[in-house]
Design a protein around this motif. Structure first.
Motif, mmCIF file in Angstrom:
data_model
loop_
_atom_site.group_PDB
_atom_site.id
_atom_site.type_symbol
_atom_site.label_atom_id
_atom_site.label_comp_id
_atom_site.label_asym_id
_atom_site.label_seq_id
_atom_site.Cartn_x
_atom_site.Cartn_y
_atom_site.Cartn_z
ATOM 1 N N GLY A 207 3.730 8.488 -0.401
ATOM 2 C CA GLY A 207 4.305 8.496 -1.745
ATOM 3 C C GLY A 207 5.238 7.340 -2.058
ATOM 4 N N GLU A 208 5.277 6.349 -1.166
ATOM 5 C CA GLU A 208 6.116 5.170 -1.404
ATOM 6 C C GLU A 208 5.313 3.907 -1.143
ATOM 7 O OE1 GLU A 208 9.394 5.066 1.171
ATOM 8 O OE2 GLU A 208 10.734 6.083 -0.223
ATOM 9 N N VAL A 209 5.787 2.810 -1.726
ATOM 10 C CA VAL A 209 5.118 1.533 -1.530
ATOM 11 C C VAL A 209 5.730 0.799 -0.336
ATOM 12 C CG1 VAL A 209 4.707 -0.715 -2.598
ATOM 13 C CG2 VAL A 209 4.527 1.351 -3.975
ATOM 14 N N GLU B 29 0.855 -1.193 0.000
ATOM 15 C CA GLU B 29 0.000 0.000 0.000
ATOM 16 C C GLU B 29 0.886 1.236 0.000
ATOM 17 O OE1 GLU B 29 -2.536 0.246 3.395
ATOM 18 O OE2 GLU B 29 -0.927 -0.113 4.825
ATOM 19 N N GLU B 30 0.282 2.369 -0.299
ATOM 20 C CA GLU B 30 1.066 3.599 -0.361
ATOM 21 C C GLU B 30 1.173 4.245 1.018
ATOM 22 O OE1 GLU B 30 -0.486 7.160 -2.333
ATOM 23 O OE2 GLU B 30 1.077 8.031 -1.076
#
Lengths: 183, 218
Positions: free
Chosen positions: A116-118, A112-113
């Motif tokens: 701004g990153e996974v 999930e985010e």
């Protein structure tokens, strides 16, 4: 509040970190904190083999039968985990890193985010705060501290924890005790 | 030129690390006279000294590993610790790293890459830098148009390295894309990975309904 201190010093009797941890744990208990110390070198913790069975075969359970699951169980039950390790070649001991790698069953494979990153989704409802207590090497410099601290900040995000403090064994125990109280 | 590739993946020969670096080494060997060898950390964990000797004898070493909890796997850290007695030795090899991660963005690898650079300095080795790549989980189930692109990059990086002894910075930069995902990519890629990579495996194992089990709850 339940506190767990993981002692990742691979060699007993070397350096000050064992004594530091003992003194810290004593003072925490005197202050009324429920505190457990696990000395990792006394356990059998094999390296993660990246089989992902803990994600896709037996969700939440590691296939390697040793003491790591016991550590994971206490980790997830704690409110605040203090990761205590000497720096060796500029990073956590391999004993500590192997232990952290084996916490993979605590998160979910789904992504999930986050900002701004996974990252990985949570498996459990609640994760402990994690803090770092480190012993410097003779050669530890500002660069080493910055590099390791940046990795620890990332690790906290990835294991869905919030980062408490990063301290060194040269910090007076009283100050670390205070840091524990404010987090 | 001589190159030793030390595969630090806990999955050894069947790793994504091995797949990618296989193409690099194929490229490296295109230059006549080049020699290379591959060694596996999984083989030597019980007798790590054999591997430290291999390291000491080499002209160039690349250590490859998958990202584990934002850093090197614990077993790779064991090896780095075992190299400590060689720190500052005059004949140490030039040292580089290859770090890949399952997350779709390469940015996750940058933090441990800084550690690797500092480690290289600490050892007194000439630094080759690091090859970084995201999106590497499940290379065997990813569509060919994606993996063929990665493999071609690794091959070309290997060819260049075989000729010059350096990683080509422009190629490294291209290989690293996407460094970050934009919001649009994110909404497409995340559900795709969750389903095609993870749910499919759970379903095949008959445990999809147990996906979010919490066996360690008190």
């Amino acid at each position: 509040m339940n506190y767990l201190i993981l002692n990742g010093n691979p060699s007993g009797g070397k350096g000050n970190i064992d004594r530091y941890i003992e003194s810290l744990a004593d003072k925490m208990r005197s202050a009324g904190h429920n505190t457990e110390v696990i000395v990792l070198r006394n356990l059998k913790i094999r390296p993660c083999i990246g089989c992902f069975n803990c994600w896709v075969k037996t969700p939440g359970t590691c296939s390697i039968r040793d003491n790591a699951a016991e550590v994971s169980r206490k980790y997830i039950a704690a409110d605040h985990v203090i990761i205590a390790s000497p720096l060796i070649m500029g990073f956590l001991s391999s004993l500590m890193k192997n232990t952290m790698d084996r916490n993979l069953p605590l998160v979910h494979p789904h992504l999930e985010e986050i900002d701004g990153e996974v990252h990985h989704k949570k498996r459990y409802d609640k994760y402990p705060i994690i803090s770092f207590l480190l012993e410097k090497e003779a050669c530890t410099d500002e660069d080493d501290i910055a590099i390791a601290s940046d990795i620890f900040r990332r690790e906290a995000i990835n294991v869905r924890a919030s980062l408490g403090f990063i301290h060194f064994t040269e910090t007076p125990v009283q100050e670390v005790l205070h840091a524990i109280d404010v987090h | 030129m001589q190159l030793t590739f030390i595969n630090g993946s806990p999955r050894g020969k069947k790793s994504n690390t091995a797949r990618l670096m296989g193409h690099f080494l194929r490229g490296f060997m295109e230059t006549p006279g080049n020699t290379s060898e591959i060694d596996y950390l999984t083989k030597h964990r019980q007798d790590i000294n054999l591997l430290t000797e291999t390291f000491a004898m080499a002209e160039n070493v690349i250590i490859g590993f998958p990202l584990y909890v934002d850093a090197m796997p614990g077993s790779v850290k064991e090896f780095l610790e075992a190299l400590a007695p060689l720190a500052g030795k005059k004949d140490n090899p030039a040292l580089g790293f290859m770090i890949q991660c399952g997350f779709p963005e390469t940015s996750h690898n940058r933090y441990v890459a800084r550690y690797c650079e500092k480690f290289t300095q600490r050892m007194g080795c000439l630094s080759l830098g690091s090859i970084l790549k995201g999106g590497c989980e499940g290379l065997d189930v990813q569509p060919d148009f994606l993996t063929d692109k990665y493999y071609a990059f690794f091959y070309m990086l290997g060819v260049e390295f075989g000729k010059t002894g350096k990683f080509d910075p422009a190629m490294l930069e291209k290989l690293a894309r996407p460094e970050h995902l934009n919001a649009g990519n994110m909404t497409q890629i995340i559900p795709f990975i969750n389903q095609a990579l993870w749910d499919v495996q759970m379903e095949n194992n008959g445990v999809l309904d147990k996906s979010f089990d919490k066996p360690l709850n008190p």
